[in-house]
Design an enzyme around this catalytic site. Structure first.
Site: not given
Length: 260
Positions: A136-138
């Site tokens: 889920t970094e983006v």
């Protein structure tokens, strides 16, 4: 294991030469500094334990690991904070990859961000049907995990997974060959432990040599990698376990391996 007590964020149990390492940091098994210190200590200890021949890594409760604890992130304004933090994060993954014993991830629930990477640094991945992986970094303006994701996903799937931050559930992970098996949740841990016991029944020195070859040869050209593997085979030929294995094969009986 008594030598690992006390542990704040994990439980370690050993039976039949199999260590079951359970992440225990409720509510979602997020990773902080204590977690990283303890996982490094655990896997370094198991690496040198003659009692352990294979390892299962799983999560307590409904979650495998929801990733990094955002309350534990370094202050970008403090000089040196990010390099120290990044080094500790790498160590928390490297200790699993570098452990001489095969590690099976039993992904019992969500494996998000650093939790997903933790599953992917294991040697074998098994998933529950309702478990999912997600990077889920983006979604929060960050980036990371590309190298580890590329080790398990095809090129297009890796980009889809990282660019969209989608959740990929157990059956899809199995279909994509990221996981070697997909099970109802109640059957996951027993299946992982059964596979670990199967591995533990093999010649320990040969299994260790095989894992060493995977680790050393992963990015080597074919010729150099295979040559390294042959040096492992030559060294094993002099061991008592290999002699016992060959005798047992000729005598049509089960070998008794002693790790020497």
């Amino acid at each position: 294991m008594d030598s690992l007590d006390p542990l704040e964020t994990f439980r370690v149990e050993v039976a039949d030469h199999v260590a079951t390492v359970t992440i225990r940091r409720p509510p979602v098994n997020a990773q902080n500094g204590v977690f990283r210190d303890e996982i490094t200590r655990i896997f370094d200890t198991l690496h040198e334990s003659e009692e352990v021949r294979a390892i299962v890594l799983t999560g307590d409760g409904r979650t495998f690991s929801a990733g990094a604890d955002l309350r534990d992130r370094p202050d970008a304004a403090t000089r040196g904070a990010f390099p120290r933090h990044s080094r500790a994060v790498r160590a928390g993954f490297d200790c699993v990859m570098e452990c001489g014993k095969p590690v099976i991830a039993a992904v019992n629930g969500p494996a998000i961000g650093a939790g997903c990477v933790l599953a992917l640094v294991c040697d074998i991945v098994l998933v529950a049907e309702d478990a999912f992986m997600s990077m889920t970094e983006v979604d929060v303006g960050l980036a990371g995990g590309v190298q580890h994701v590329l080790r398990h996903f095809g090129q297009s799937d890796a980009r889809m997974f990282l660019f969209t931050a989608r959740r990929l559930y157990g059956p899809e992970l199995h279909r994509m060959r990221v996981a070697s098996g997909c099970f109802p949740k109640a059957e996951l841990l027993p299946a992982a432990q059964a596979m670990a016991r199967e591995i533990a029944g093999k010649a320990p020195l040969a299994v260790a040599a095989m894992k060493r070859a995977f680790t050393v040869c992963e990015y080597m050209p074919l010729h150099e990698g295979y040559r390294f593997e042959q040096t492992q085979t030559a060294a094993l030929a002099k061991t008592e376990d290999t002699k016992e294995g060959l005798r047992a094969f000729a005598e049509k009986r089960r070998p008794v391996f002693r790790g020497r």
